[in-house]
Design a protein around this motif. Structure first.
Motif, PDB file in Angstrom:
ATOM      1  N   GLU A 118      -8.142  11.388   8.815  1.00 43.72           N
ATOM      2  CA  GLU A 118      -9.333  12.022   9.364  1.00 43.72           C
ATOM      3  C   GLU A 118      -9.914  11.222  10.526  1.00 43.72           C
ATOM      4  O   GLU A 118     -10.598  11.775  11.379  1.00 43.72           O
ATOM      5  N   THR A 119      -9.649   9.942  10.603  1.00 39.00           N
ATOM      6  CA  THR A 119     -10.124   9.142  11.729  1.00 39.00           C
ATOM      7  C   THR A 119      -8.967   8.542  12.526  1.00 39.00           C
ATOM      8  O   THR A 119      -9.189   7.828  13.495  1.00 39.00           O
ATOM      9  N   HIS A 120      -7.749   8.834  12.122  1.00 30.95           N
ATOM     10  CA  HIS A 120      -6.561   8.236  12.721  1.00 30.95           C
ATOM     11  C   HIS A 120      -6.648   6.712  12.708  1.00 30.95           C
ATOM     12  O   HIS A 120      -6.203   6.028  13.623  1.00 30.95           O
ATOM     13  N   ASP A 121      -7.231   6.199  11.642  1.00 31.66           N
ATOM     14  CA  ASP A 121      -7.348   4.750  11.465  1.00 31.66           C
ATOM     15  C   ASP A 121      -6.292   4.335  10.454  1.00 31.66           C
ATOM     16  O   ASP A 121      -6.437   4.563   9.267  1.00 31.66           O
ATOM     17  N   PHE A 122      -5.197   3.731  10.931  1.00 26.57           N
ATOM     18  CA  PHE A 122      -4.071   3.428  10.054  1.00 26.57           C
ATOM     19  C   PHE A 122      -4.246   2.050   9.409  1.00 26.57           C
ATOM     20  O   PHE A 122      -3.383   1.194   9.488  1.00 26.57           O
ATOM     21  N   LEU A 123      -5.370   1.854   8.788  1.00 31.46           N
ATOM     22  CA  LEU A 123      -5.638   0.585   8.133  1.00 31.46           C
ATOM     23  C   LEU A 123      -5.278   0.677   6.663  1.00 31.46           C
ATOM     24  O   LEU A 123      -5.768   1.551   5.950  1.00 31.46           O
ATOM     25  N   ALA A 124      -4.432  -0.212   6.203  1.00 34.65           N
ATOM     26  CA  ALA A 124      -4.048  -0.232   4.798  1.00 34.65           C
ATOM     27  C   ALA A 124      -5.100  -0.983   3.993  1.00 34.65           C
ATOM     28  O   ALA A 124      -5.640  -1.986   4.445  1.00 34.65           O
ATOM     29  N   THR A 125      -5.352  -0.496   2.804  1.00 27.19           N
ATOM     30  CA  THR A 125      -6.229  -1.200   1.876  1.00 27.19           C
ATOM     31  C   THR A 125      -5.492  -1.375   0.564  1.00 27.19           C
ATOM     32  O   THR A 125      -4.600  -0.597   0.239  1.00 27.19           O
ATOM     33  N   ALA A 126      -5.866  -2.385  -0.186  1.00 26.55           N
ATOM     34  CA  ALA A 126      -5.183  -2.647  -1.448  1.00 26.55           C
ATOM     35  C   ALA A 126      -5.365  -1.488  -2.417  1.00 26.55           C
ATOM     36  O   ALA A 126      -4.448  -1.109  -3.125  1.00 26.55           O
ATOM     37  N   HIS A 127      -6.565  -0.934  -2.439  1.00 23.42           N
ATOM     38  CA  HIS A 127      -6.841   0.190  -3.322  1.00 23.42           C
ATOM     39  C   HIS A 127      -7.711   1.190  -2.585  1.00 23.42           C
ATOM     40  O   HIS A 127      -8.682   0.816  -1.933  1.00 23.42           O
ATOM     41  N   GLU A 128      -7.364   2.440  -2.679  1.00 21.38           N
ATOM     42  CA  GLU A 128      -8.144   3.496  -2.035  1.00 21.38           C
ATOM     43  C   GLU A 128      -9.345   3.834  -2.904  1.00 21.38           C
ATOM     44  O   GLU A 128      -9.204   4.137  -4.090  1.00 21.38           O
ATOM     45  N   ASP A 129     -10.519   3.811  -2.302  1.00 23.88           N
ATOM     46  CA  ASP A 129     -11.755   4.077  -3.029  1.00 23.88           C
ATOM     47  C   ASP A 129     -12.014   5.579  -3.038  1.00 23.88           C
ATOM     48  O   ASP A 129     -12.891   6.093  -2.341  1.00 23.88           O
ATOM     49  N   GLN A 130     -11.245   6.329  -3.811  1.00 25.87           N
ATOM     50  CA  GLN A 130     -11.374   7.763  -3.925  1.00 25.87           C
ATOM     51  C   GLN A 130     -10.848   8.200  -5.281  1.00 25.87           C
ATOM     52  O   GLN A 130     -10.223   7.419  -5.991  1.00 25.87           O
ATOM     53  N   LYS A 131     -11.101   9.444  -5.620  1.00 22.91           N
ATOM     54  CA  LYS A 131     -10.780   9.877  -6.982  1.00 22.91           C
ATOM     55  C   LYS A 131      -9.321  10.261  -7.178  1.00 22.91           C
ATOM     56  O   LYS A 131      -8.863  10.361  -8.324  1.00 22.91           O
ATOM     57  N   PHE A 132      -8.578  10.501  -6.108  1.00 20.10           N
ATOM     58  CA  PHE A 132      -7.209  10.979  -6.264  1.00 20.10           C
ATOM     59  C   PHE A 132      -6.189   9.848  -6.230  1.00 20.10           C
ATOM     60  O   PHE A 132      -6.289   8.927  -5.419  1.00 20.10           O
ATOM     61  N   GLY A 133      -5.173   9.952  -7.076  1.00 18.16           N
ATOM     62  CA  GLY A 133      -3.969   9.171  -6.936  1.00 18.16           C
ATOM     63  C   GLY A 133      -4.044   7.705  -7.327  1.00 18.16           C
ATOM     64  O   GLY A 133      -5.049   7.191  -7.811  1.00 18.16           O
ATOM     65  N   PHE A 134      -2.894   7.033  -7.113  1.00 18.66           N
ATOM     66  CA  PHE A 134      -2.715   5.619  -7.424  1.00 18.66           C
ATOM     67  C   PHE A 134      -2.486   4.827  -6.149  1.00 18.66           C
ATOM     68  O   PHE A 134      -1.862   5.315  -5.201  1.00 18.66           O
ATOM     69  N   ALA A 135      -2.947   3.600  -6.136  1.00 16.57           N
ATOM     70  CA  ALA A 135      -2.598   2.701  -5.043  1.00 16.57           C
ATOM     71  C   ALA A 135      -1.093   2.449  -5.069  1.00 16.57           C
ATOM     72  O   ALA A 135      -0.440   2.519  -6.128  1.00 16.57           O
ATOM     73  N   LEU A 136      -0.530   2.142  -3.908  1.00 20.10           N
ATOM     74  CA  LEU A 136       0.920   1.942  -3.823  1.00 20.10           C
ATOM     75  C   LEU A 136       1.407   0.851  -4.763  1.00 20.10           C
ATOM     76  O   LEU A 136       2.473   0.987  -5.391  1.00 20.10           O
ATOM     77  N   ASP A 137       0.640  -0.211  -4.899  1.00 18.82           N
ATOM     78  CA  ASP A 137       1.112  -1.310  -5.748  1.00 18.82           C
ATOM     79  C   ASP A 137       0.957  -1.016  -7.236  1.00 18.82           C
ATOM     80  O   ASP A 137       1.523  -1.717  -8.083  1.00 18.82           O
ATOM     81  N   ALA A 138       0.188   0.025  -7.577  1.00 17.70           N
ATOM     82  CA  ALA A 138       0.049   0.399  -8.986  1.00 17.70           C
ATOM     83  C   ALA A 138       1.089   1.430  -9.411  1.00 17.70           C
ATOM     84  O   ALA A 138       1.360   1.594 -10.609  1.00 17.70           O
ATOM     85  N   ALA A 139       1.681   2.106  -8.442  1.00 19.35           N
ATOM     86  CA  ALA A 139       2.584   3.205  -8.764  1.00 19.35           C
ATOM     87  C   ALA A 139       3.827   2.784  -9.548  1.00 19.35           C
ATOM     88  O   ALA A 139       4.241   3.500 -10.475  1.00 19.35           O
ATOM     89  N   PRO A 140       4.477   1.655  -9.241  1.00 24.06           N
ATOM     90  CA  PRO A 140       5.679   1.302 -10.006  1.00 24.06           C
ATOM     91  C   PRO A 140       5.418   1.190 -11.504  1.00 24.06           C
ATOM     92  O   PRO A 140       6.264   1.605 -12.316  1.00 24.06           O
ATOM     93  N   GLY A 141       4.287   0.653 -11.886  1.00 29.19           N
ATOM     94  CA  GLY A 141       3.981   0.557 -13.314  1.00 29.19           C
ATOM     95  C   GLY A 141       3.798   1.922 -13.950  1.00 29.19           C
ATOM     96  O   GLY A 141       4.223   2.156 -15.088  1.00 29.19           O
ATOM     97  N   ILE A 142       3.170   2.841 -13.231  1.00 34.55           N
ATOM     98  CA  ILE A 142       2.980   4.200 -13.740  1.00 34.55           C
ATOM     99  C   ILE A 142       4.328   4.898 -13.877  1.00 34.55           C
ATOM    100  O   ILE A 142       4.615   5.553 -14.892  1.00 34.55           O
ATOM    101  N   VAL A 143       5.168   4.749 -12.856  1.00 32.82           N
ATOM    102  CA  VAL A 143       6.494   5.378 -12.922  1.00 32.82           C
ATOM    103  C   VAL A 143       7.314   4.779 -14.065  1.00 32.82           C
ATOM    104  O   VAL A 143       8.017   5.508 -14.796  1.00 32.82           O
ATOM    105  N   ALA A 144       7.231   3.477 -14.268  1.00 35.13           N
ATOM    106  CA  ALA A 144       7.963   2.847 -15.372  1.00 35.13           C
ATOM    107  C   ALA A 144       7.517   3.429 -16.709  1.00 35.13           C
ATOM    108  O   ALA A 144       8.352   3.685 -17.594  1.00 35.13           O
TER     109      ALA A 144
END
Length: 470
Positions: A190-216
């Motif tokens: 929405e702002t074309h700001d390609f800044l990565a954060t450790a955890h997204e502060d929103q209600k949807f989904g998993f952070a990238l680093d949390a996903a492997p544990g969920i998939v396991a």
């Protein structure tokens, strides 16, 4: 509190002709006759008003179908060049009715739903559950049970609790439920700001680093089958840059997860933008499809992994431009906004109850007089509704002919998505009907409400029965 909107947006300029229809904003079938009357799908809007009244949602059926075909063809072709398949989902939340679902599924689209109600409409319409996907951050047990029972093609899981809940439901029924895991790539389109954060502060989904544990955990559960990742970076997006950056991050995770078992699907969401005003310049769907799919292919090639099948959710871009809302002007009032700026307040017979987007988040729309043309000079106008709210604005800033008057029909284009879906009965105003047009014919596809419909729900106006009490 003062009005945060500028008096005149920087992008708005007085047109040479305040009657002209900006091509990218209006349905392709929108034309004016020799008297200046607007027609959509070959039906004059004056006939629509006389038959169905106003406010009125109008959908160009051939326009929706053509857009669905074009989007599907673009992604099919882009995927085929890389030897994989593409699936395109229609977003129920944009606009949902049985007729529109018949149109888009007939043109080859799958359908995503996010609630039990949306799922019920799709099933009642006869959409094959194998072409349905279920989203949502708080799916109820009943919604998950229904989805599993009908054999839905996939559930996009959104929390650890939901993983366990869904596994229990599927296990009780003796089935294996395919699931995707929604992840947040850290790309903010929405702002074309390609800044990565450790955890997204929103209600949807998993952070990238949390996903492997969920998939396991999913892979440990015999009643669930992990089939892929899902990522959505925003809505009303122009260009491919955000998707390409997101793809690089999600494919990295996809590669990591593929080391243990195949991951056949990657859903990169969508939310492709449409034109609401003359300055909006949507990216052609073929350019979007090629750019995003090619980016996935490049990222997979760099990592030396097979490219997965891809899925997309174009969102409003299927139905947005095909919709026009008709209003009748009730009053026109000049207001001196500043010492040197006068604005016409054009009040219509609808408002925030049939289009909440301007009040919710400042969305901009366009407008034209639809029942005639005028040689008067353009005048700065604000189209407002009839509700008891100063924020009840339909079109914040537009140039209309200076002689706009009570009784004129006013048409607001690009209302096919999220207007009907977000409609309400605020101030006890009934929701308008929805009419489909095409080839010179019109028919109601969603019945409008009446005051009697609203009164019928008020139990205080009816004699109680034993069933109404505890």
């Amino acid at each position: 509190m003062s009005d945060p909107r500028p008096l005149v947006p920087d992008w708005l300029v007085a047109p040479g002709d305040a009657n002209a229809l900006v091509e990218q904003v209006w349905p392709a079938s929108a034309t004016r006759d020799e008297h200046g009357v607007l027609s959509i799908g070959g039906v004059p809007v004056t006939d629509l008003r006389d038959t169905f009244g106003t406010p009125l949602y109008v959908f160009d059926e051939p326009g929706v179908r053509a857009r669905a075909r074009r989007v599907k063809a673009a992604f099919d072709a882009a995927a085929a060049r890389h030897g994989v398949r593409a699936r395109v989902y229609y977003a129920s939340k944009a606009f949902l009715s049985s007729e529109v679902l018949r149109w888009v599924t007939a043109e080859g689209l799958a359908v995503d739903v996010a609630t039990g109600g949306e799922l019920a409409v799709a099933l009642a319409t006869g959409v094959d559950a194998a072409r349905l996907g279920l989203h949502g951050n708080n799916k109820s047990v009943a919604e998950l049970e229904r989805a599993v029972d009908v054999g839905i093609s996939s559930v996009v899981v959104d929390s650890p609790i939901e993983v366990e809940r869904l596994a229990t439901i599927a296990d009780r029924r003796g089935v294996v439920q395919p699931v995707l895991v929604r992840v947040n790539s850290g790309v903010h389109a929405e702002t074309h700001d390609f800044l990565a954060t450790a955890h997204e502060d929103q209600k949807f989904g998993f952070a990238l680093d949390a996903a492997p544990g969920i998939v396991a955990r999913i892979r440990e559960l015999p009643s669930l089958q992990f089939v892929g990742l899902h990522c959505h970076i925003g809505s009303q997006i122009f260009g491919t840059a955000g998707f390409e950056e997101s793809a690089s991050r999600v494919v990295e995770l996809h590669a990591q997860l593929s080391e243990d078992a195949p991951v056949p699907v990657l859903n990169l969401g969508g939310g492709f933008g449409i034109a609401y005003t003359s300055v909006d310049d949507p990216t052609p769907i073929e350019q979007l499809a090629d750019g995003i799919v090619d980016a996935v292919a490049r990222e997979c090639e760099v990592r030396g992994i097979p490219m997965p099948n891809v899925a997309f959710e174009p969102g409003r871009s299927i139905v947005g431009q095909a919709g026009v809302t008709l209003y009748e002007v009730g009053t026109v009032k000049p207001v001196q906004a500043t010492d040197d700026l006068q604005r016409l307040y054009v009040s219509v017979d609808g408002g925030m109850s049939d289009n909440a987007r301007p009040a919710l988040y400042g969305a901009h729309y366009s407008a034209r007089i639809a029942s005639r043309t005028s040689d008067e000079e353009p005048a700065l106008a604000r189209v407002v509704g009839k509700h008891c709210e100063s924020g009840d604005i339909v079109v914040d800033a537009e140039y209309l002919p200076g002689d706009v008057a009570p009784g004129d029909l006013l048409a607001v284009p690009a209302t096919g998505a999220y207007c009907f879906s977000l409609s309400s009965n605020y101030n006890f105003v009934p929701r308008p009907p929805v009419v489909a047009v095409g080839d010179g014919r019109a028919r109601v596809i969603v019945r409008g409400e009446t005051i009697d419909d609203l009164l019928a729900r008020d139990e205080g106006l009816h004699a109680p029965t034993t069933e109404d009490t505890l």
